[in-house]
Scaffold this motif. Structure first.
Motif, mmCIF file in Angstrom:
data_model
loop_
_atom_site.group_PDB
_atom_site.id
_atom_site.type_symbol
_atom_site.label_atom_id
_atom_site.label_comp_id
_atom_site.label_asym_id
_atom_site.label_seq_id
_atom_site.Cartn_x
_atom_site.Cartn_y
_atom_site.Cartn_z
ATOM 1 N N VAL A 1 3.857 11.696 -13.275
ATOM 2 C CA VAL A 1 4.156 10.516 -12.452
ATOM 3 C C VAL A 1 3.809 9.211 -13.159
ATOM 4 O O VAL A 1 4.044 8.127 -12.601
ATOM 5 C CB VAL A 1 3.438 10.569 -11.086
ATOM 6 N N LYS A 2 3.259 9.287 -14.351
ATOM 7 C CA LYS A 2 2.878 8.071 -15.067
ATOM 8 C C LYS A 2 4.095 7.182 -15.281
ATOM 9 O O LYS A 2 5.156 7.636 -15.693
ATOM 10 C CB LYS A 2 2.236 8.428 -16.409
ATOM 11 N N GLY A 3 3.922 5.904 -14.985
ATOM 12 C CA GLY A 3 4.998 4.947 -15.128
ATOM 13 C C GLY A 3 5.895 4.854 -13.905
ATOM 14 O O GLY A 3 6.723 3.945 -13.816
ATOM 15 N N ARG A 4 5.719 5.777 -12.960
ATOM 16 C CA ARG A 4 6.554 5.763 -11.741
ATOM 17 C C ARG A 4 5.728 5.515 -10.483
ATOM 18 O O ARG A 4 6.215 4.875 -9.553
ATOM 19 C CB ARG A 4 7.291 7.093 -11.603
ATOM 20 N N PHE A 5 4.503 6.028 -10.460
ATOM 21 C CA PHE A 5 3.651 5.897 -9.282
ATOM 22 C C PHE A 5 2.505 4.928 -9.568
ATOM 23 O O PHE A 5 2.021 4.852 -10.699
ATOM 24 C CB PHE A 5 3.040 7.250 -8.902
ATOM 25 N N THR A 6 2.086 4.228 -8.528
ATOM 26 C CA THR A 6 0.938 3.323 -8.640
ATOM 27 C C THR A 6 0.032 3.502 -7.432
ATOM 28 O O THR A 6 0.488 3.401 -6.289
ATOM 29 C CB THR A 6 1.392 1.854 -8.719
ATOM 30 N N ILE A 7 -1.235 3.762 -7.708
ATOM 31 C CA ILE A 7 -2.222 3.868 -6.639
ATOM 32 C C ILE A 7 -2.998 2.561 -6.562
ATOM 33 O O ILE A 7 -3.302 1.936 -7.585
ATOM 34 C CB ILE A 7 -3.176 5.062 -6.870
ATOM 35 N N SER A 8 -3.312 2.156 -5.333
ATOM 36 C CA SER A 8 -4.104 0.938 -5.135
ATOM 37 C C SER A 8 -4.916 1.089 -3.860
ATOM 38 O O SER A 8 -4.664 2.000 -3.062
ATOM 39 C CB SER A 8 -3.199 -0.291 -5.064
ATOM 40 N N ARG A 9 -5.877 0.206 -3.693
ATOM 41 C CA ARG A 9 -6.719 0.268 -2.497
ATOM 42 C C ARG A 9 -7.034 -1.140 -2.012
ATOM 43 O O ARG A 9 -7.097 -2.091 -2.804
ATOM 44 C CB ARG A 9 -8.006 1.041 -2.773
ATOM 45 N N ASP A 10 -7.236 -1.228 -0.706
ATOM 46 C CA ASP A 10 -7.652 -2.474 -0.076
ATOM 47 C C ASP A 10 -8.897 -2.151 0.725
ATOM 48 O O ASP A 10 -8.813 -1.563 1.813
ATOM 49 C CB ASP A 10 -6.529 -3.015 0.826
ATOM 50 N N ASN A 11 -10.045 -2.504 0.191
ATOM 51 C CA ASN A 11 -11.298 -2.130 0.850
ATOM 52 C C ASN A 11 -11.463 -2.836 2.194
ATOM 53 O O ASN A 11 -12.076 -2.288 3.118
ATOM 54 C CB ASN A 11 -12.479 -2.441 -0.063
ATOM 55 N N ALA A 12 -10.935 -4.033 2.307
ATOM 56 C CA ALA A 12 -11.042 -4.758 3.576
ATOM 57 C C ALA A 12 -10.268 -4.044 4.680
ATOM 58 O O ALA A 12 -10.690 -4.043 5.843
ATOM 59 C CB ALA A 12 -10.544 -6.180 3.407
ATOM 60 N N LYS A 13 -9.145 -3.452 4.305
ATOM 61 C CA LYS A 13 -8.327 -2.738 5.286
ATOM 62 C C LYS A 13 -8.645 -1.251 5.326
ATOM 63 O O LYS A 13 -8.030 -0.507 6.095
ATOM 64 C CB LYS A 13 -6.843 -2.931 4.965
ATOM 65 N N LYS A 14 -9.570 -0.803 4.469
ATOM 66 C CA LYS A 14 -9.934 0.621 4.398
ATOM 67 C C LYS A 14 -8.687 1.478 4.221
ATOM 68 O O LYS A 14 -8.499 2.501 4.906
ATOM 69 C CB LYS A 14 -10.720 1.049 5.633
ATOM 70 N N THR A 15 -7.863 1.070 3.292
ATOM 71 C CA THR A 15 -6.573 1.721 3.093
ATOM 72 C C THR A 15 -6.333 1.949 1.611
ATOM 73 O O THR A 15 -6.649 1.088 0.778
ATOM 74 C CB THR A 15 -5.438 0.859 3.673
ATOM 75 N N VAL A 16 -5.763 3.109 1.307
ATOM 76 C CA VAL A 16 -5.317 3.410 -0.050
ATOM 77 C C VAL A 16 -3.813 3.640 -0.002
ATOM 78 O O VAL A 16 -3.284 4.180 0.973
ATOM 79 C CB VAL A 16 -6.063 4.629 -0.640
ATOM 80 N N TYR A 17 -3.138 3.184 -1.050
ATOM 81 C CA TYR A 17 -1.685 3.246 -1.103
ATOM 82 C C TYR A 17 -1.228 4.064 -2.311
ATOM 83 O O TYR A 17 -1.929 4.168 -3.312
ATOM 84 C CB TYR A 17 -1.098 1.837 -1.217
ATOM 85 N N LEU A 18 -0.026 4.593 -2.184
ATOM 86 C CA LEU A 18 0.631 5.213 -3.327
ATOM 87 C C LEU A 18 2.073 4.722 -3.340
ATOM 88 O O LEU A 18 2.873 5.111 -2.479
ATOM 89 C CB LEU A 18 0.590 6.736 -3.267
ATOM 90 N N GLN A 19 2.371 3.844 -4.260
ATOM 91 C CA GLN A 19 3.738 3.368 -4.441
ATOM 92 C C GLN A 19 4.462 4.335 -5.365
ATOM 93 O O GLN A 19 4.023 4.552 -6.494
ATOM 94 C CB GLN A 19 3.743 1.962 -5.041
ATOM 95 N N MET A 20 5.551 4.895 -4.882
ATOM 96 C CA MET A 20 6.289 5.898 -5.641
ATOM 97 C C MET A 20 7.688 5.377 -5.915
ATOM 98 O O MET A 20 8.458 5.133 -4.977
ATOM 99 C CB MET A 20 6.346 7.207 -4.859
ATOM 100 N N ASN A 21 8.002 5.183 -7.173
ATOM 101 C CA ASN A 21 9.319 4.707 -7.590
ATOM 102 C C ASN A 21 10.028 5.762 -8.420
ATOM 103 O O ASN A 21 9.403 6.707 -8.904
ATOM 104 C CB ASN A 21 9.172 3.421 -8.410
ATOM 105 N N SER A 22 11.312 5.588 -8.576
ATOM 106 C CA SER A 22 12.120 6.515 -9.381
ATOM 107 C C SER A 22 11.847 7.963 -9.004
ATOM 108 O O SER A 22 11.604 8.816 -9.862
ATOM 109 C CB SER A 22 11.838 6.290 -10.875
ATOM 110 N N LEU A 23 11.882 8.229 -7.735
ATOM 111 C CA LEU A 23 11.520 9.554 -7.243
ATOM 112 C C LEU A 23 12.515 10.615 -7.719
ATOM 113 O O LEU A 23 13.725 10.364 -7.849
ATOM 114 C CB LEU A 23 11.432 9.548 -5.721
ATOM 115 N N LYS A 24 11.958 11.796 -7.971
ATOM 116 C CA LYS A 24 12.738 12.931 -8.435
ATOM 117 C C LYS A 24 12.600 14.072 -7.432
ATOM 118 O O LYS A 24 11.652 14.119 -6.641
ATOM 119 C CB LYS A 24 12.224 13.389 -9.807
ATOM 120 N N SER A 25 13.515 15.022 -7.539
ATOM 121 C CA SER A 25 13.464 16.151 -6.601
ATOM 122 C C SER A 25 12.142 16.922 -6.736
ATOM 123 O O SER A 25 11.616 17.441 -5.756
ATOM 124 C CB SER A 25 14.648 17.083 -6.846
#
Length: 122
Positions: free
Chosen positions: A65-89
């Protein structure tokens, strides 16, 4: 009561994008390392991406997933995200949010969400 609630999964065409979110409650979110795992039918659960706790975070990704997915977090919102681009089957799986705390003494602590389905198909 600790809760990790994922959202953002769904059906998307190959090449498309999705953003997963995981809202955490019941723990001190900022001190936990966070991760996204996935499990496809008939396969073992694998770590997709992780992000460390603290102010200077480090991220790691599985090679596929390197180069396609990005993980991030917002401690104030107590939330973690996973942005997934160029998705494959082959990204089709149930995605799970994980909160991990390594204690100085004793076993590590892990909490899991219920999972959200991601299906990549035309």
């Amino acid at each position: 009561q600790v809760q990790l609630v994922e959202s953002g999964g769904g059906l998307v065409q190959p090449g498309g994008s999705l953003r997963l979110s995981c809202v955490v409650s019941g723990i001190i979110f900022s001190i936990y390392d966070m991760g996204w795992y996935r499990q496809a039918p008939g396969k073992q659960r694998e770590l997709v991406a992780s992000i460390t706790s603290g102010s200077n975070t480090n991220t790691n990704y599985v090679d596929s997933v390197k180069g396609r997915f990005t993980i991030s977090r917002d401690n104030a919102k107590k939330t973690v995200y996973l942005q997934m681009n160029s998705l494959k089957s082959e990204d089709t799986a149930v995605y799970y949010c994980n909160a991990h705390f390594t204690r100085r003494i004793g076993a590590p602590i892990d909490y899991w969400g219920q999972g959200t389905q991601v299906t990549v198909s035309s």
